[in-house]
Design a protein around this motif. Structure first.
Motif, mmCIF file in Angstrom:
data_model
loop_
_atom_site.group_PDB
_atom_site.id
_atom_site.type_symbol
_atom_site.label_atom_id
_atom_site.label_comp_id
_atom_site.label_asym_id
_atom_site.label_seq_id
_atom_site.Cartn_x
_atom_site.Cartn_y
_atom_site.Cartn_z
ATOM 1 N N ILE A 65 0.984 -1.181 -0.079
ATOM 2 C CA ILE A 65 0.010 0.124 0.061
ATOM 3 C C ILE A 65 0.891 1.357 -0.075
ATOM 4 O O ILE A 65 0.450 2.256 -0.314
ATOM 5 C CB ILE A 65 -1.008 0.190 1.374
ATOM 6 C CG1 ILE A 65 -2.009 1.015 1.157
ATOM 7 C CG2 ILE A 65 -0.131 0.121 2.718
ATOM 8 C CD1 ILE A 65 -2.907 0.999 -0.005
ATOM 9 N N THR A 66 2.098 1.326 0.570
ATOM 10 C CA THR A 66 2.972 2.538 0.817
ATOM 11 C C THR A 66 3.319 2.816 -0.623
ATOM 12 O O THR A 66 3.065 3.934 -0.946
ATOM 13 C CB THR A 66 4.285 2.152 1.509
ATOM 14 O OG1 THR A 66 3.617 1.764 2.826
ATOM 15 C CG2 THR A 66 5.019 3.475 1.685
ATOM 16 N N GLY A 104 5.699 1.523 8.549
ATOM 17 C CA GLY A 104 5.726 0.238 8.469
ATOM 18 C C GLY A 104 5.815 -0.696 9.814
ATOM 19 O O GLY A 104 5.167 -1.528 9.777
ATOM 20 N N GLU A 105 6.549 -0.005 10.543
ATOM 21 C CA GLU A 105 6.443 -0.635 12.002
ATOM 22 C C GLU A 105 7.089 0.475 13.089
ATOM 23 O O GLU A 105 7.390 1.428 12.402
ATOM 24 C CB GLU A 105 7.757 -1.855 11.956
ATOM 25 C CG GLU A 105 8.853 -1.428 11.125
ATOM 26 C CD GLU A 105 9.781 -2.627 11.103
ATOM 27 O OE1 GLU A 105 10.009 -3.430 12.046
ATOM 28 O OE2 GLU A 105 10.462 -2.557 10.211
ATOM 29 N N ASP A 131 7.511 9.784 11.738
ATOM 30 C CA ASP A 131 7.071 8.535 11.814
ATOM 31 C C ASP A 131 5.741 8.306 11.402
ATOM 32 O O ASP A 131 4.793 8.843 12.336
ATOM 33 C CB ASP A 131 7.681 8.245 13.262
ATOM 34 C CG ASP A 131 7.237 6.928 13.586
ATOM 35 O OD1 ASP A 131 6.699 6.300 12.912
ATOM 36 O OD2 ASP A 131 7.504 6.533 14.786
ATOM 37 N N THR A 132 5.215 7.865 10.319
ATOM 38 C CA THR A 132 3.897 7.613 9.936
ATOM 39 C C THR A 132 3.141 6.223 10.448
ATOM 40 O O THR A 132 3.586 5.504 9.722
ATOM 41 C CB THR A 132 3.737 8.165 8.582
ATOM 42 O OG1 THR A 132 4.593 7.245 7.815
ATOM 43 C CG2 THR A 132 4.460 9.181 8.163
ATOM 44 N N TRP A 133 2.071 6.328 11.347
ATOM 45 C CA TRP A 133 1.551 5.251 11.417
ATOM 46 C C TRP A 133 0.201 5.302 10.376
ATOM 47 O O TRP A 133 -0.634 6.189 10.300
ATOM 48 C CB TRP A 133 0.897 5.190 12.955
ATOM 49 C CG TRP A 133 -0.004 3.924 13.032
ATOM 50 C CD1 TRP A 133 0.616 2.801 13.129
ATOM 51 C CD2 TRP A 133 -1.361 3.853 12.997
ATOM 52 N NE1 TRP A 133 -0.579 1.822 13.169
ATOM 53 C CE2 TRP A 133 -1.707 2.390 13.012
ATOM 54 C CE3 TRP A 133 -2.306 4.866 12.769
ATOM 55 C CZ2 TRP A 133 -3.097 2.026 12.874
ATOM 56 C CZ3 TRP A 133 -3.682 4.370 12.567
ATOM 57 C CH2 TRP A 133 -3.876 2.827 12.493
ATOM 58 N N GLN A 137 -2.218 2.071 7.909
ATOM 59 C CA GLN A 137 -2.403 0.760 7.387
ATOM 60 C C GLN A 137 -2.801 0.595 6.027
ATOM 61 O O GLN A 137 -3.665 1.709 5.382
ATOM 62 C CB GLN A 137 -3.487 0.040 8.269
ATOM 63 C CG GLN A 137 -3.249 0.303 9.763
ATOM 64 C CD GLN A 137 -4.440 -0.534 10.305
ATOM 65 O OE1 GLN A 137 -5.492 -0.122 10.369
ATOM 66 N NE2 GLN A 137 -4.059 -1.703 11.092
ATOM 67 N N ARG A 194 3.528 -7.305 6.410
ATOM 68 C CA ARG A 194 2.503 -7.801 7.292
ATOM 69 C C ARG A 194 2.020 -9.344 6.823
ATOM 70 O O ARG A 194 1.652 -9.595 5.709
ATOM 71 C CB ARG A 194 1.046 -7.195 6.938
ATOM 72 C CG ARG A 194 0.424 -6.711 8.141
ATOM 73 C CD ARG A 194 -0.550 -5.519 7.775
ATOM 74 N NE ARG A 194 -1.838 -6.286 7.830
ATOM 75 C CZ ARG A 194 -2.960 -5.540 7.696
ATOM 76 N NH1 ARG A 194 -2.927 -4.192 7.522
ATOM 77 N NH2 ARG A 194 -4.105 -6.020 8.016
#
Ligand code: 6R9
Length: 662
Positions: free
Chosen positions: A318-319, A395-396, A419-421, A423, A543
């Protein structure tokens, strides 16, 4: 290290918050701190700011429609086309500016540069070819390709004619391809003959063909020839297969009118791992998703048309969809695509590329940063990285040490780090600092974006105190959210909503999205994401469902039962630990171990390869017969084990422990 360096390291080590650099703030796309309050007060209309980043063929008449929760809709009544937004609208002003800068592998091969005009032309020709093959609106087209330009070209060609794409990561196995094509009833596949990995050609078509053998319906395939003749594999195309050159070049100069799509029409499907063995077909829409990708690219990645923006992810995830293809191209910038790995031919490959192309942003994953750190700062130090203005990770979780290393050695303390959270399901970024507004705290992703309502709650849904671990929840809908799981509304409700919603209510306020991540929040509203709380493990930012891996292992002859858990891993974040019970008559020997590893590679792909296979006569189970996964995790991590006497079979623990190599 010089004294000055040592001093600097010591200072960095102690520092736990960082102000955005002044020089960055001055030029940032978003620098007004009032945006948080404004968006909160003005929700959902605040999201018109995202929709306004796009060109609409028909204006929408409603911003948000929450009348049928959790099937939320955004920008209803509006019509637009994603490929027109990523291409056509830039032609007048930026037609001869670079859209995609492709850096191929091996290094002596010519790289390819596509201006917006080039890309527009190729996408039109590909769209004409797909039409001729019979691809119609809403037909799902599967793509199984590595990082070659034909991948985004094919994606945008599909978008142009209103055919949703479903991209399957090229590193996934033949089985994974077949499962996804069957699940989506996808009759079309675009793939390639092969590609290079660290200099060696790989036969990709063979894998694609193996997958096609297990697709239950008729298919048509287009094959891009990636390998030069010298390295090409010997393949005869089947009757239902044709070459990309033949299909597309027959339409030289063709122009295909972009199809007006309803805002809520599907733009693409992306399969991702979940709690059961079946991957989930996450459905994203044209209006909501695209505006989300564009707005977050603008606000968080600070993308401007004159930038050369570099995201090192793979488009198969997805990124890459949101932040190599759709977001950057919607904003009319130059987006880079790198085909190779960061350590080939040398460990400075990424830095060489940043220097050569004068990249302005770098968006990568913590697993990569941990590797860079281990390799040492002499590799980035050989290059001029001063073109960089912003750094990002995804990603993590990223630990403060890796964050600081990235900030110092790549960003020279002059670039904010985001730092991007987020999904696959959220479509784009959700929790991160706005780089021109907020201070950064290494180890914490940051506050929820403006207009995003995140809470950390306990199992009953009550908010937990700052500093305490709980579950991350999202309390209000947002435009980029998944709309459902493909042809499975029930699973959509079960997976994401049931936990914290009043599912009998038709008031959207009673519905809460549950991403299945653990998290904690501090006094300033900064969120630290702790990791998955479901049976999903995160290997190098990828994932993977433990159930999927287990079912691949149980498919191996001689295996009776398997339990897979994630154990801590210095480089990968988590690694796969497989506990296996053999069938009668089979030994847990090297041969079976190899067969298991092969079984996982065939079933899912090399990324899911077990770090360790541990044979055991029994799995530790509770009195009620449930496998104690937490205990297996502790064993994998060599951690102190709590009281195991309540197990049905406590004796098995010691024998398992002995086998785990630490
Ligand atoms: C974009 C992407 C999603 C899962 C997510 C979480 C983990 C992603 C993170 C992060 C901590 C971050 N995750 N970003 N954890 N900090 N900045 O990765 O999508 O492949 O669907 O994975 O990744 O656990 O739930 P996807």
């Amino acid at each position: 290290m010089s004294d000055a360096d040592t001093e600097l390291e010591a200072r960095l080590e102690e520092q736990d918050s960082f102000e955005p650099p002044e020089s960055f703030v001055e030029q940032a796309n978003v620098s007004n701190p009032d945006i948080y309050e404004e968006f909160e007060e003005n929700w959902p209309e605040c999201w018109e700011a995202a929709a306004d980043m796009l060109d609409w063929e028909t204006e929408y008449d409603q911003t948000f429609d929450g009348s049928n929760p959790p099937f939320f809709e955004w920008f209803t009544g509006g019509e637009l086309n994603a490929s027109a937004n990523c291409l056509d609208r830039h032609l007048d002003e930026r037609g001869d500016e670079v859209a995609i800068e492709w850096v191929g592998e091996p290094t002596d091969e010519a790289n390819r540069t596509y201006t917006y005009e080039d890309l527009h032309r190729e996408v039109n020709e590909a769209a004409a070819a797909l039409r001729e093959m019979g691809v119609g609106e809403d037909d799902v087209v599967t793509m199984y390709m590595p990082m070659i330009p034909e991948l985004p070209i094919a994606m945008l060609a599909c978008a142009r004619i209103g055919a949703p794409h479903s991209v399957v990561f090229a590193g996934f196995s033949a089985d994974a391809l077949a499962t996804r094509m069957n699940a989506a009833d996808s009759e079309y596949l675009i793939t390639c003959d092969g590609y290079y990995r660290r200099g060696d050609p790989l036969d990709h078509l063979e894998k694609a063909n193996e997958g096609l053998d297990n697709v239950e319906h008729d298919t048509e395939t287009v094959v891009v020839e990636r390998l030069p003749e010298d390295d090409a594999f010997d393949h005869d195309l089947r009757d239902d297969q044709r070459l990309w050159v033949d299909a597309v070049h027959a339409h030289k100069g063709a122009e295909v009118e972009p199809v007006a799509r309803d805002a809520e029409d599907m733009l693409f499907l992306m399969y991702t791992s979940g709690t059961t063995g079946e991957p989930k077909g996450v459905k994203h829409t044209t209006g909501g998703y695209l505006s989300w990708a564009a707005w977050t690219s603008h606000a968080v990645l600070d993308i401007k048309p004159e930038d050369t923006y570099f995201c090192s992810a793979d488009i198969g995830w997805i990124t890459g969809h949101s932040y190599i293809v759709y977001g950057p191209l919607a904003l009319g910038t130059t987006t880079m695509m790198y085909e190779g790995t960061p350590d080939h031919p040398e460990r400075d490959r990424l830095w060489e590329i940043v220097e050569e192309y004068e990249a302005t942003q770098l968006y990568t994953a913590p697993t990569a940063i941990r590797a860079f750190m281990k390799w040492g700062s002499e590799f980035p130090d050989q290059h001029d990285l001063s073109s960089l203005r912003l750094l990002g990770t995804v990603g993590e979780p990223i630990n403060p040490r890796a964050w600081k290393w990235y900030y110092k050695h790549i960003g020279n303390e002059e670039c904010p780090v985001v730092d991007t959270w987020w999904q696959t399901e959220t479509g784009g970024m959700m929790v991160t600092t706005l780089p021109g507004v907020k201070e950064m705290k290494p180890g914490s992703a940051g506050p929820a974006l403006p207009g995003i309502d995140a809470e950390i709650v306990d199992t009953t849904g009550e908010q937990v105190e700052p500093g305490r671990a709980g579950y991350l929840t999202i309390q209000k809908p947002w435009p980029g959210m998944l709309r459902t799981l493909y042809q499975n509304d029930e699973r959509f409700v079960d997976e994401y909503w049931r936990e914290y919603s009043d599912t009998d209510s038709d008031d959207w306020r009673d519905w809460t999205y549950f991403p299945e991540d653990g998290a904690k929040i501090d006094e300033d509203g900064y969120i630290t994401v702790l990791g998955r709380v479901d049976d999903v493990i995160n290997v190098s930012g990828h994932r993977l469902g433990t159930m999927e891996i287990e079912s691949a292992i149980v498919g191996v002859e001689g295996v009776a039962e398997a339990a897979v858990v994630g154990g801590d891993h210095e480089m990968k974040g988590e690694a796969v630990y497989a506990y296996v019970i053999t069938e009668d008559g089979y030994d847990g020997d090297e041969e079976l171990r190899d067969a298991i590893i092969q079984g996982v590679e065939d079933g899912i792909g090399p990324i899911a390869r077990p770090e360790q296979v541990i044979f055991t006569p029994e799995l530790p189970k509770t009195r009620s017969g449930k496998i104690m996964r937490r205990l297996l995790e502790d064993i994998a991590n060599g951690a102190e084990l709590g009281d195991t006497s309540t197990l049905r079979n406590p004796d098995v623990v010691a024998s398992i422990q002995e086998q785990v190599q630490k």
